[in-house]
Design an enzyme around this catalytic site. Sequence first.
Site, mmCIF file in Angstrom:
data_model
loop_
_atom_site.group_PDB
_atom_site.id
_atom_site.type_symbol
_atom_site.label_atom_id
_atom_site.label_comp_id
_atom_site.label_asym_id
_atom_site.label_seq_id
_atom_site.Cartn_x
_atom_site.Cartn_y
_atom_site.Cartn_z
ATOM 1 N N ASP A 296 0.526 -1.314 -0.039
ATOM 2 C CA ASP A 296 0.084 -0.349 0.162
ATOM 3 C C ASP A 296 0.700 1.230 0.297
ATOM 4 O O ASP A 296 1.741 1.324 -0.485
ATOM 5 C CB ASP A 296 -0.995 0.480 0.866
ATOM 6 C CG ASP A 296 -2.151 0.760 0.783
ATOM 7 O OD1 ASP A 296 -2.320 1.720 -0.021
ATOM 8 O OD2 ASP A 296 -2.821 0.629 2.043
ATOM 9 N N TRP A 297 0.529 2.103 -0.207
ATOM 10 C CA TRP A 297 0.949 3.755 0.174
ATOM 11 C C TRP A 297 2.570 3.354 0.570
ATOM 12 O O TRP A 297 2.320 3.937 1.791
ATOM 13 C CB TRP A 297 -0.233 4.657 0.158
ATOM 14 C CG TRP A 297 0.582 6.219 -0.240
ATOM 15 C CD1 TRP A 297 0.927 6.852 0.730
ATOM 16 C CD2 TRP A 297 0.531 7.085 -1.402
ATOM 17 N NE1 TRP A 297 1.395 8.219 -0.275
ATOM 18 C CE2 TRP A 297 0.503 8.510 -1.336
ATOM 19 C CE3 TRP A 297 -0.317 5.787 -2.717
ATOM 20 C CZ2 TRP A 297 0.647 9.035 -2.887
ATOM 21 C CZ3 TRP A 297 -0.914 7.293 -3.972
ATOM 22 C CH2 TRP A 297 0.184 8.970 -3.656
#
Length: 761
Positions: A296-297
């Site tokens: 994820d980010w």
Amino acid sequence: MLTVVSVSAQFAIPRDAKLEAKIEKTLSKMTLDEKIGQMLELNLDIMGKYDANRVWQLNETMLDTCISKWKVGSILNAPGTRAATVEQWQEWIRLIQKKSMKYIGIPDIYGLDHNHGVTYTQGGTLFPQPINMAATFNTELVKTGAEITAYESRAANCPWVYNPVVDLGRDPRWPRIYESFGEDAVVNAKMVEAQIKGYQGDDPNHLGRYHVGTSTKHYFAYGAPWTGKDRTPAYISPQMLREKYFEPFRAAAMAGTLTMMVNSGSINGVPVHASYEYLTKWLKEDLQWDGMLVTDWADINNLFTRERVAKDKKDAIRIAINAGIDMSMDPYSVDFCILLKELVQEGKVSMARIDDAVRRILRVKYRLNLFDEPNTGGKGYEKFGSQEFAQKALQAAEESIVLLKNEGSFLPLTKGKRLLLTGPNANQMRCLLGGWSYTWQGSKAEDLSEPYNTIYEALCNKYGKENIVLEQGVTYNERGKYYEENKPQIEKAVSAAADCDVIIACIGENSYTETPGNLTDLWLSENQRNLVKALAKTGKPIILVLNEGRPRLIADIEPLAKAIVNTLIPGNYGGDALANLLAGDANFSAKMPYTYPKEINSLNTYDYKVSEEVGTMAGAYDYDAKVSLQWPFGYGLSYTTYEYSNLKVSASEFTSEDVLTVSVDVKNMGNRVGKEAVLLYSSDLVASVVPDNKRLRDFTKVELQPGEVKTVTFRLPAKKLAFVGADGRWTLEEGDFLLKVGRLSAPVVCKETKVWDTPNI
């Protein structure tokens, strides 16, 4: 009698030999720099900027550098997290693919958060949020929605979506409840199977030009933070992890999801991005899943900035890649390429691990046919944003809105009455759409949602504008945080009620997602509850319309309403769907996908342990531990009623190898056509670990004409009644079980105990 068995590994996707040969040929020609570049995903924002007219422009020189020098294999996101037009996506992604094929001979894989429709593409179809789709208990609707989203994504030249979301939503404090399919593992598992089939088609080795690759997320237990705050640690028993939280991801792997995105947080002190056991052992080895894992980010950075299991970024990269991460979503930096190359040269990350990661990335790109057709869109995509697709979204909204209370059959609401429409959610699209709707937070997108009807506009269309009085009393501060409200004007709403016959109070939440959606108080805002209390004193009947991403406590105002409707977050056609349902032009058929709590100290799920609810003890001890619910999981009313009868089970005794056939007759007892979600539960009456109160085992949905009877049949493999024991092994114990449908139950007996010496059965 006890039997212990070992089961050989299951294979998620049978591989295509010709495709695998192409992967190996491409891999053999790649340099180390090219391999590492494939493992990096950058944010499009760094490759352009807004011009004087506030139009985002792609900087071709910057794009050249990212691809020619750093060999970047993937790009994501919408500029400024705001939806672009189909034409813009076509222009940007075509240029990216042109550069990718020119400089490295490998296509880019572009990814977007198209979470409930084409979130980041203007003019496309937005469906109800996933929590609504769960409330339909209709897997065909979910599949159809995914097919349409895939088609419209490909029209915009996007081949990869960060969806489905199957984080079990078991804690109402968590701000991403609405992005999931609710609290139950079976609902999430069946919905993810249907959604993957809709997105990817029938052959995960060969996706056509109208299908997209999926990134099932967030692997796993992301929805269970101990504090209820987004991206904070989870503490979960190993049994519950395996039995419930892992199950939807296992189903996704077996259904052929091409990729998975990893949980940003930690489980029992171990960051998932750093866990070889969870990433490699559970997924890649135990399931023989050959897809690709993406972070994820910027989550590799979190291993040293937040989780403190790495000393710096280089150390974090070493840990994550060796744990099993294949692609790093590192939005704003190419440091990943520099540092990972150093780690390989130092022998701290093996070439075998690099080759495995790149092989998985290439496999996704070949399965998407990006080498032969790197671009899609244009001719053949004329249905984009069509009325046909809109009708499907409207149907989904109608089937997803839950009728929770209808005292004295107050609804349907006949025409000819004067209606006061009040509350902050009465005349605003943002709250009907939720987060991930044209923009990340769903805010500042009024121009893009303008073509659709708010609740007020839909009720005006249905009942006549002259019969609707809009006086909201409480409104949101659109310049502030999602929970901030303007100074209330409750007295204006009370005054307006004098000339009205019925009050419709539209209350709930404004849009949010992720960490900005955290809360400190689960009660619905005091202003909104005070509005309802003041209106109740007028003596006019009240319909409460709940429009919220998670269950906000309303125990003090629930008794004041004649009827209560929970719209959840129904999307662009939610206002129209609500109007149709209130008027009786459509029938309610949704059921609650989560347990709605009544008080802050009774946050529980339907499958609670039997020992969690303790009656008053005899003698001097005068206390209890009752679980207090507002509405249970699976609850939902209709304008008709259904009678269940003739529950049958194919055998009264069984072993682990058997498949039980369970059938029940369902009859529509009313004078309206209706759809009924039929839910099959089981209860293990005695077990070596404290059993769950009950567990959902299967469900289906049937449509019934007035007076019609249909026989619903379920096939239940007996091994599905097993649980994970104290020793971590799947166990089916001899003894008594109950199978339940509606108010009916049937006793069955397991004749012998079986223990599986394998992590998956």
